[in-house]
Structure formats: C-alpha cells, structure tokens
Design a protein around this motif. Structure first.
Motif, PDB file in Angstrom:
ATOM      1  N   VAL A  41       2.905 -22.356 -37.404  1.00 55.27           N
ATOM      2  CA  VAL A  41       3.458 -21.661 -38.576  1.00 55.27           C
ATOM      3  C   VAL A  41       4.825 -22.257 -38.857  1.00 55.27           C
ATOM      4  CG1 VAL A  41       4.277 -19.452 -39.498  1.00 55.27           C
ATOM      5  CG2 VAL A  41       2.278 -19.498 -37.981  1.00 55.27           C
ATOM      6  N   TYR A  42       5.095 -22.597 -40.114  1.00 53.07           N
ATOM      7  CA  TYR A  42       6.450 -23.001 -40.486  1.00 53.07           C
ATOM      8  C   TYR A  42       6.761 -22.423 -41.857  1.00 53.07           C
ATOM      9  CZ  TYR A  42       4.227 -26.800 -43.173  1.00 53.07           C
ATOM     10  OH  TYR A  42       3.461 -27.531 -44.056  1.00 53.07           O
ATOM     11  N   TYR A  43       8.032 -22.375 -42.198  1.00 49.22           N
ATOM     12  CA  TYR A  43       8.371 -21.833 -43.515  1.00 49.22           C
ATOM     13  C   TYR A  43       9.566 -22.547 -44.113  1.00 49.22           C
ATOM     14  CZ  TYR A  43      10.997 -18.774 -40.313  1.00 49.22           C
ATOM     15  OH  TYR A  43      11.764 -18.289 -39.286  1.00 49.22           O
ATOM     16  N   LEU A  44       9.521 -22.636 -45.424  1.00 44.12           N
ATOM     17  CA  LEU A  44      10.609 -23.218 -46.210  1.00 44.12           C
ATOM     18  C   LEU A  44      11.415 -22.066 -46.796  1.00 44.12           C
ATOM     19  CD1 LEU A  44       8.431 -25.699 -48.331  1.00 44.12           C
ATOM     20  CD2 LEU A  44       9.712 -26.246 -46.262  1.00 44.12           C
ATOM     21  N   TYR A  45      12.712 -22.179 -46.786  1.00 43.06           N
ATOM     22  CA  TYR A  45      13.565 -21.154 -47.378  1.00 43.06           C
ATOM     23  C   TYR A  45      14.855 -21.822 -47.837  1.00 43.06           C
ATOM     24  CZ  TYR A  45      15.893 -21.333 -42.857  1.00 43.06           C
ATOM     25  OH  TYR A  45      16.548 -21.786 -41.735  1.00 43.06           O
ATOM     26  N   ASP A  46      15.622 -21.105 -48.650  1.00 41.96           N
ATOM     27  CA  ASP A  46      16.873 -21.663 -49.202  1.00 41.96           C
ATOM     28  C   ASP A  46      16.628 -22.991 -49.913  1.00 41.96           C
ATOM     29  OD1 ASP A  46      18.302 -19.531 -48.285  1.00 41.96           O
ATOM     30  OD2 ASP A  46      19.294 -20.583 -46.632  1.00 41.96           O
ATOM     31  N   VAL A  47      15.489 -23.118 -50.587  1.00 41.61           N
ATOM     32  CA  VAL A  47      15.237 -24.334 -51.374  1.00 41.61           C
ATOM     33  C   VAL A  47      16.082 -24.221 -52.647  1.00 41.61           C
ATOM     34  CG1 VAL A  47      13.510 -25.715 -52.587  1.00 41.61           C
ATOM     35  CG2 VAL A  47      12.879 -24.510 -50.477  1.00 41.61           C
ATOM     36  N   PRO A  48      17.000 -25.158 -52.880  1.00 44.50           N
ATOM     37  CA  PRO A  48      17.870 -25.045 -54.058  1.00 44.50           C
ATOM     38  C   PRO A  48      17.051 -25.091 -55.351  1.00 44.50           C
ATOM     39  CG  PRO A  48      18.697 -26.712 -52.524  1.00 44.50           C
ATOM     40  CD  PRO A  48      17.323 -26.334 -52.057  1.00 44.50           C
TER      41      PRO A  48
END
Ligand code: TYD
Length: 139
Positions: A41-48
């Motif tokens: 499991v991985y996640y992307l966050y704070d993508v400008p």
C-alpha cells in the motif's frame, strides 16, 4: 500474457459501513474485494496544484486506486483507447489491470491517492517511456 483493454478497468464499490453518529468505514479484504491479493500500500499526498503523477505503465502489476480524500483524475490508455475517471469517493476504487499507461492529474487541495498493489515495488515492472509502452502493447 493476456493484453487487457481500458474497458477491463472498472470502478469497484468498497464495503462501506455507515454510522449517522460516527461516520464511515471502508474495508478491503484479500480474497473478497479484489481479484488479487494486496502486497503493498502506498499513497500520494500534498501533490501541488497543477502537478501530474503517474506517466508510466506496469507490465504485470495490478492495482486499486482510491481517492481516500479529495479528488483527482486518472486517465488510462491501452495504446488504442483512453478512458478517464474522476475519483472523488473514498468508498470507490479504480481497478487497473496490468499494461495500462496512466496519468494522474487535477489533484484537489488535500487529495490523498491511496494505491493497493498486487506486487512489491519492482522498478523492472515499470515502463516509463511512452514509445516503449506502445511497443510493449504490440508485442
Ligand atoms: P513513482 O512511481 O515515480 O511515482 P508516481 O508514478 O506516482 O509519480 O515513484 C516516486 C518515487 O518513489 C520513486 O523514486 C520510486 C519511489 N517508490 C518507492 O520507493 N516505492 C514504491 O512503492 C513506490 C510506488 C515508489
């Protein structure tokens, strides 16, 4: 290996447990929710704002992409057809078959893109050049 099309990739409704008083909970369980077992499991966050992610395909890996918070757009491409999905519901996931080029864009502020993957991280499974992807699809 079978070559899938973008029409084999679908929105999956997750097992949602709602409580008027306490909010919601969603479950993904191996052997029940998906046609693969989750190894990572991985996640992307704070993508400008305005930034894109993805721009690659996987040879063998399949995955479920969930907008755990906020929203973004996923465009899948099988070399012949493209299909675009706007994800903005934490109780739905986009099931992505192997061999799909994907572009993720239009991230809302605070968006969290959670990915449940069928394999551990394997750089050799990635195709990061679009020309190479088209050749792979024609093999
Ligand atoms: P990348 O796959 O390029 O992200 P995206 O396609 O979403 O833009 O990965 C970004 C970086 O994170 C890259 O250096 C590889 C690393 N990474 C891992 O180490 N493990 C992982 O499971 C993933 C998905 C990425």
């Amino acid at each position: 290996m079978a070559k899938y099309s973008v029409f084999d990739c679908t929105i999956v409704e997750l097992d949602k447990h709602h409580s008027d008083r306490k909010g919601n909970l969603c479950v993904v369980e191996n052997g029940k929710t998906l046609p693969f077992d989750v190894k990572r499991v991985y996640y992307l966050y704070d993508v400008p704002g305005g930034e894109n992610r993805g721009s690659h395909a996987h040879r063998d890996l399949e995955q479920l992409i969930i907008a755990a918070s906020g929203s973004f757009r996923v465009t899948l491409d099988d070399g012949k057809c493209k299909r675009s999905f706007f994800l903005n519901r934490p109780y739905q996931g986009l099931y992505v078959k192997p061999g799909m080029w994907r572009d993720l864009e239009d991230f809302s502020s605070g968006a969290v893109c959670m990915v449940l993957a069928s394999e551990l991280y394997t750089p050799e499974d990635y195709i990061r050049e679009y020309d190479e992807f088209l050749r792979f699809r024609e093999e």
